[in-house]
Design a protein around this motif. Structure first.
Motif, short mmCIF file in Angstrom:
data_model
loop_
_atom_site.label_atom_id
_atom_site.label_comp_id
_atom_site.label_asym_id
_atom_site.label_seq_id
_atom_site.Cartn_x
_atom_site.Cartn_y
_atom_site.Cartn_z
N PRO A 87 -5.27 6.01 4.12
CA PRO A 87 -5.14 4.55 4.26
C PRO A 87 -6.50 3.86 4.26
O PRO A 87 -6.60 2.70 3.85
CB PRO A 87 -4.42 4.38 5.59
CG PRO A 87 -4.71 5.63 6.35
CD PRO A 87 -4.85 6.72 5.32
N GLY A 88 -7.56 4.53 4.70
CA GLY A 88 -8.88 3.92 4.67
C GLY A 88 -9.35 3.64 3.26
O GLY A 88 -9.94 2.60 2.97
N LEU A 89 -9.10 4.59 2.36
CA LEU A 89 -9.48 4.41 0.97
C LEU A 89 -8.68 3.27 0.33
O LEU A 89 -9.23 2.46 -0.43
CB LEU A 89 -9.26 5.71 0.19
CG LEU A 89 -9.67 5.70 -1.27
CD1 LEU A 89 -11.16 5.46 -1.41
CD2 LEU A 89 -9.30 7.01 -1.93
N ALA B 3 0.84 -1.19 0.00
CA ALA B 3 0.00 0.00 0.00
C ALA B 3 0.88 1.24 0.00
O ALA B 3 1.88 1.30 0.71
CB ALA B 3 -0.90 0.00 1.23
N PRO B 4 0.56 2.23 -0.82
CA PRO B 4 1.38 3.44 -0.84
C PRO B 4 1.23 4.22 0.46
O PRO B 4 0.17 4.22 1.08
CB PRO B 4 0.80 4.23 -2.02
CG PRO B 4 -0.59 3.74 -2.16
CD PRO B 4 -0.57 2.31 -1.73
N GLY B 5 2.29 4.86 0.85
CA GLY B 5 2.23 5.70 2.04
C GLY B 5 1.51 6.99 1.71
O GLY B 5 2.08 7.88 1.09
N ARG C 87 -7.41 0.66 1.88
CA ARG C 87 -7.94 -0.60 2.40
C ARG C 87 -9.27 -0.95 1.75
O ARG C 87 -9.55 -2.11 1.45
CB ARG C 87 -8.13 -0.50 3.91
CG ARG C 87 -6.90 -0.84 4.70
CD ARG C 87 -7.27 -0.96 6.14
NE ARG C 87 -7.93 0.28 6.54
CZ ARG C 87 -7.52 1.09 7.49
NH1 ARG C 87 -6.48 0.79 8.19
NH2 ARG C 87 -8.16 2.21 7.75
N MET C 88 -10.12 0.06 1.50
CA MET C 88 -11.41 -0.18 0.87
C MET C 88 -11.23 -0.69 -0.56
O MET C 88 -11.91 -1.63 -0.98
CB MET C 88 -12.24 1.10 0.87
CG MET C 88 -13.66 0.91 0.38
SD MET C 88 -14.72 2.34 0.58
CE MET C 88 -13.85 3.58 -0.33
N VAL C 89 -10.31 -0.11 -1.31
CA VAL C 89 -10.07 -0.55 -2.69
C VAL C 89 -9.51 -1.95 -2.71
O VAL C 89 -9.96 -2.80 -3.49
CB VAL C 89 -9.13 0.45 -3.41
CG1 VAL C 89 -8.65 -0.13 -4.71
CG2 VAL C 89 -9.83 1.76 -3.64
N HIS C 90 -8.54 -2.25 -1.84
CA HIS C 90 -7.98 -3.59 -1.82
C HIS C 90 -9.02 -4.61 -1.36
O HIS C 90 -9.05 -5.74 -1.87
CB HIS C 90 -6.75 -3.65 -0.91
CG HIS C 90 -5.54 -3.04 -1.54
ND1 HIS C 90 -4.84 -3.67 -2.54
CD2 HIS C 90 -4.91 -1.87 -1.31
CE1 HIS C 90 -3.82 -2.91 -2.90
NE2 HIS C 90 -3.85 -1.80 -2.18
N GLY C 91 -9.89 -4.23 -0.44
CA GLY C 91 -10.97 -5.13 -0.02
C GLY C 91 -11.93 -5.42 -1.16
O GLY C 91 -12.37 -6.56 -1.34
N PHE C 92 -12.27 -4.40 -1.96
CA PHE C 92 -13.15 -4.60 -3.10
C PHE C 92 -12.49 -5.52 -4.13
O PHE C 92 -13.13 -6.43 -4.67
CB PHE C 92 -13.51 -3.27 -3.75
CG PHE C 92 -14.29 -3.41 -5.02
CD1 PHE C 92 -15.62 -3.78 -4.98
CD2 PHE C 92 -13.69 -3.20 -6.25
CE1 PHE C 92 -16.35 -3.93 -6.15
CE2 PHE C 92 -14.40 -3.34 -7.42
CZ PHE C 92 -15.73 -3.70 -7.36
N LEU C 93 -11.21 -5.30 -4.39
CA LEU C 93 -10.52 -6.15 -5.37
C LEU C 93 -10.42 -7.59 -4.89
O LEU C 93 -10.54 -8.52 -5.69
CB LEU C 93 -9.13 -5.59 -5.67
CG LEU C 93 -9.11 -4.29 -6.47
CD1 LEU C 93 -7.69 -3.78 -6.61
CD2 LEU C 93 -9.76 -4.47 -7.82
#
Length: 88
Positions: free
Chosen positions: A23-25, A17-19, A27-33
């Motif tokens: 970070p919430g966004l 994850a990029p610094g 995590r949300m994108v990775h969760g959707f993927l």
């Protein structure tokens, strides 16, 4: 044709994850993927039909998202036209 010395590339660790300040966004994108495509790419190429079936299962999440998107692309202008024309 001589290629000369070609060294092996050095690969770093996997994607991270990029610094950033969101970070919430991230995590949300990775969760959707992970929700849309939880399986790894099928590598076994025994039979073409079996491979196509595995590939369709692998891409099922993306196909469902694409079908919903196409449905919205078709229905939104149609409903808008109905509201516009039938406003008597």
């Amino acid at each position: 044709m001589e290629l000369g010395n070609i060294s092996q590339p050095v690969y770093g660790p996997g994607p991270q994850a990029p610094g950033s300040s969101t970070p919430g966004l991230v995590r949300m994108v990775h969760g959707f993927l992970r929700l849309v495509q939880p399986n790894a790419l099928p590598i076994a190429l025994c039979y073409l039909l079996f491979f196509l079936f595995q590939l369709l299962l692998y891409e099922l999440g993306f196909l469902v998202c694409m079908a919903i998107g196409l449905l919205f692309i078709i229905l939104v202008p149609l409903v808008g036209c109905c509201f516009c024309c039938c406003r008597c």
